[in-house]
Design an enzyme around this catalytic site. Sequence first.
Site, PDB file in Angstrom:
ATOM      1  CG  ASP A   1     -79.244 -54.191 -44.617  1.00  0.00           C
ATOM      2  OD1 ASP A   1     -79.365 -54.631 -45.780  1.00  0.00           O
ATOM      3  OD2 ASP A   1     -79.088 -54.930 -43.626  1.00  0.00           O
TER       4      ASP A   1
ATOM      5  CG  ASP B   1     -77.906 -56.353 -49.458  1.00  0.00           C
ATOM      6  OD1 ASP B   1     -76.676 -56.394 -49.238  1.00  0.00           O
ATOM      7  OD2 ASP B   1     -78.713 -57.151 -48.939  1.00  0.00           O
ATOM      8  CD  GLU B   2     -75.375 -55.083 -45.232  1.00  0.00           C
ATOM      9  OE1 GLU B   2     -74.758 -54.464 -44.340  1.00  0.00           O
ATOM     10  OE2 GLU B   2     -75.515 -56.320 -45.221  1.00  0.00           O
TER      11      GLU B   2
END
Length: 431
Positions: free
Chosen positions: A4, A100-101
């Site tokens: 993350d 973003d993960e």
Amino acid sequence: MHSDLNNFYASVERILNPELKGVPLAVCGSQEERHGIVLAKSEEAKKCGIKTGDTIWQAKRKCPDIVIVPPRFDKYMEYSRKVKAIYARYTDLIESYGIDECWLDVTASLAVFPRYEGSVYASDGKNFDDDFLRFLGDTVRFAVKEELGLTVSVGVSFNKIFAKLGSDLKKPDGTSVISQRNYKNVIYGLPVGDLLMVGRATGEKLRSLGITTIGSLAAANDDKIVRALGKPGHTLLTYARGQDESEVAHMDDARTLKSIGNSQTYAYDLNYLGQVERNIYVLAESVAARLRQSQRGYADTVHLWVRDGSLENFQFQKKVRHTALCGEIASAAFSLFKQNFREPFAIRSLGVTVSGFDGGISQVTMDEAYGNYKKRERAERAVDEIRKKHGYASVQRGLLIHDPENMRNDIKNSHLIKPAKFDDPAEGDQK
């Protein structure tokens, strides 16, 4: 692993403009277009109490010195691709969960990691040493930080759900290990709302049953949870008990696409049904076109998201026959709206999403065989081609004839495609 990226938008802005380093920073949408909310914030802004979703005036009231910058989604996508290119050195099993993960499965690719001096794993090759697992996470984390200047929090575990929980435990820039030896000590005391897919409504239902922690959910009676939550209750019990066996998809696997949707915030509140219907059709046009383009087949669930003038959010969903037609998607979404809202109302934002893709393997129905479904689908595909060649406004529905603004509102090609996360399966038609 679950990785993350920390404060991703704000971190990219600091790379692009080093003068922003160390100052409280928020990436916010346009006030003029009424997208004026905090999309991302720096650690300094977090310490001032600024939260994602705060309005700009709320952020400035909490932190008068905050620096506000507009989003640059093209740059965020660029850095997201760079990060995934680093992950790809370690494994090709990379499943995105937003910009973003990511989940990564490195079980079969340990040989590509640097040499680890110490106990690696037991003779059965499965019970990995916790220090070795932390070393794996740190290796990926350090590579991203050294090469791109971005920090990432990593959770390492024996299943996807616990790995994601782990990535939340040490922020920013940390690695957490949740192993088969320690998971009860690490996980079971956490609030039940920390578990993936436990949203606000589900959390309230569980708390009404006296279930406040992940451990108390894991120990709960199965029938009691299923009666309260329905089929999603089985899933949540599996998650809480560490029994999730879902695999990390390949980085090129189109099956990672779980839903397709678009939303829009309006420059003025929508106050009557005709306005809402037209705007739902515009959203459905973009969703249906993207669905056809995705080659995921047909969808059997339509979701409607509504934000009203007081910034309260509502989410509804409806099962439909498998479809890729704008008219059917829009009709289902509009019927959900009419079931739940009565004039007078003030609607600030709308979103339409479809899910439940069949992968193109649905059986041919009587309507498809003898009706006009295929004819209508061919017509919509023809419209896709005409718009591609001559522009969005070249062909329009009669519904929009008196709405010039929406006739030019090409949501599909003017909006960033963001992953839609319906992370509360039991919400249904709950507020």
